[in-house]
Design an enzyme around this catalytic site. Structure first.
Site, PDB file in Angstrom:
ATOM      1  N   THR A  87     -12.570  -7.066 -21.543  1.00 17.26           N
ATOM      2  CA  THR A  87     -13.924  -7.480 -21.908  1.00 17.26           C
ATOM      3  C   THR A  87     -14.544  -8.117 -20.671  1.00 17.26           C
ATOM      4  O   THR A  87     -14.062  -9.150 -20.206  1.00 17.26           O
ATOM      5  CB  THR A  87     -13.897  -8.505 -23.059  1.00 17.26           C
ATOM      6  OG1 THR A  87     -13.201  -7.936 -24.164  1.00 17.26           O
ATOM      7  CG2 THR A  87     -15.310  -8.862 -23.489  1.00 17.26           C
ATOM      8  N   LYS A 162     -19.539  -4.320 -27.571  1.00 16.13           N
ATOM      9  CA  LYS A 162     -18.569  -5.402 -27.816  1.00 16.13           C
ATOM     10  C   LYS A 162     -19.266  -6.764 -27.879  1.00 16.13           C
ATOM     11  O   LYS A 162     -19.030  -7.557 -28.796  1.00 16.13           O
ATOM     12  CB  LYS A 162     -17.530  -5.381 -26.691  1.00 16.13           C
ATOM     13  CG  LYS A 162     -16.669  -6.611 -26.575  1.00 16.13           C
ATOM     14  CD  LYS A 162     -15.397  -6.518 -27.353  1.00 16.13           C
ATOM     15  CE  LYS A 162     -14.647  -7.844 -27.316  1.00 16.13           C
ATOM     16  NZ  LYS A 162     -13.423  -7.835 -28.048  1.00 16.13           N
ATOM     17  N   LYS A 237     -15.847 -17.051 -24.357  1.00 16.76           N
ATOM     18  CA  LYS A 237     -16.011 -16.094 -23.253  1.00 16.76           C
ATOM     19  C   LYS A 237     -17.004 -14.990 -23.639  1.00 16.76           C
ATOM     20  O   LYS A 237     -17.937 -14.675 -22.896  1.00 16.76           O
ATOM     21  CB  LYS A 237     -14.650 -15.469 -22.906  1.00 16.76           C
ATOM     22  CG  LYS A 237     -14.761 -14.316 -21.917  1.00 16.76           C
ATOM     23  CD  LYS A 237     -13.461 -13.542 -21.740  1.00 16.76           C
ATOM     24  CE  LYS A 237     -13.738 -12.289 -20.904  1.00 16.76           C
ATOM     25  NZ  LYS A 237     -12.565 -11.478 -20.643  1.00 16.76           N
TER      26      LYS A 237
END
Ligand code: NAD
Length: 292
Positions: A87, A162, A237
């Site tokens: 990611t 995402k 994050k």
């Protein structure tokens, strides 16, 4: 297939082991992690990439991905595919894809959802950006490592999917937790709250599939002392990546910004580090409107 796998941590380790167990020849490299079962460890990222048809990376962030990409792209065979499952920020994904394209390689950004459990069980969902030919090359690997791969469009779109998904998740988890805390103070039984909301318009995955209240709904990290699961640190994050992308794209995301700020406080100033992201519920439980 000959596969290079770089980044063999909590996620990459079991993903690489599943590829090896499915009969692929996997050459692995990591700065620290031990060899997953069936993976042949080599001395550098470039060595893992040499002769590989697909080079998979599963790394902590965009800066590390850029550094690793610079090391492996010159070592890759023409026509091979660089498949990043980390990611990272959309800009890093798009830059790495451009570098790979300029070197005659295919490139995909394919971040995952499903966590460590999904990586171990081979049930991850991949959100994939990049061209169709590279997607076709990687498809058999997605089938080993996961249960679903959605092609979301050109380079960077996997990361876009995402962070948009996880921005919704962060916001709905906070909303679910603060609503439980309010229900407690109003004297509403948690099971009744779940029974109503999980079948009403306040329903979301955070309530129905990952209920933050212990003993309510299907089994979730709340039933295990809020041991992750999906750590609050990783949610922070992803929320920060969503806000970075929102700034770059000039998108107005006030709820995402608030969720990022709240998880930052939880992880960096309170006791959220290392706990599941649903531990927002015990955080709200003890608070009133004037709690700082
Ligand atoms: P991790 O820290 O366990 O693993 C990362 C690995 O990369 C480590 O073993 C580290 O030694 C290695 N590494 C770092 N720099 C390197 C370099 N230059 N060369 C080679 N290896 C290097 O992290 P993780 O939990 O496996 O997460 C990996 C990625 O997956 C992250 O981008 C994370 O956001 C994403 N992700 C994690 C989860 C989860 O639940 N853990 C879920 C979805 C997505």
């Amino acid at each position: 297939m000959k596969i290079g796998f770089i980044g063999l941590g909590n996620m990459g380790g079991p993903m690489a082991a599943n590829l090896a167990a499915a009969g692929h020849a996997v050459a692995g490299f990591d700065l620290a992690a031990p060899a997953p079962a069936g993976v042949t460890m080599v001395e550098s990222a470039a060595a893992a990439a040499t002769h590989a048809a697909v080079v998979i990376t599963m790394l902590p962030n965009g800066a590390i991905l850029r550094a690793v990409a610079k090391a492996v792209i010159p070592a890759m065979a023409p026509g091979a595919v660089l498949l990043d499952c980390s990611t990272v920020d959309v800009a890093s994904a798009r830059d790495v894809a451009a570098w790979a394209g300029a070197a005659g390689l295919g490139a995909l950004d394919a971040p995952v959802s499903g966590g460590v459990g999904g990586a171990q069980a081979g049930t991850l969902t991949f959100m994939v950006g990049g061209d169709a030919a590279a997607f076709a090359t990687a498809r058999p690997l997605f089938e080993v490592m996961g249960q679903k791969a959605v092609h979301c469009g050109p380079a960077g779109n996997g990361q876009a999917a995402k962070i948009c998904n996880n921005m919704i998740l962060g916001v709905t988890m906070i909303a679910t937790c603060e609503a439980f805390a309010l229900a407690d103070k109003l004297g509403l039984d948690r099971q009744a709250m779940f029974d109503v909301v999980s079948t009403s318009s306040g329903q979301s995955w955070s309530m129905t599939s990952y209920c933050p209240a212990p003993g309510i709904g299907p089994k979730s990290p709340s039933d295990n002392g809020y041991k992750p699961g999906f750590a609050a640190d990783l949610m922070l994050k992803d929320l920060r990546l969503s806000q970075e992308a929102a700034t770059a794209a000039d998108a107005d995301t006030p709820m995402g910004a608030l969720a990022a700020a709240l998880y930052a406080t939880f992880v960096e100033a309170e006791d959220g580090a290392g706990r599941d992201f649903s531990a927002m519920l015990p955080r709200f439980e003890g608070r009133g409107q004037t709690s700082s």
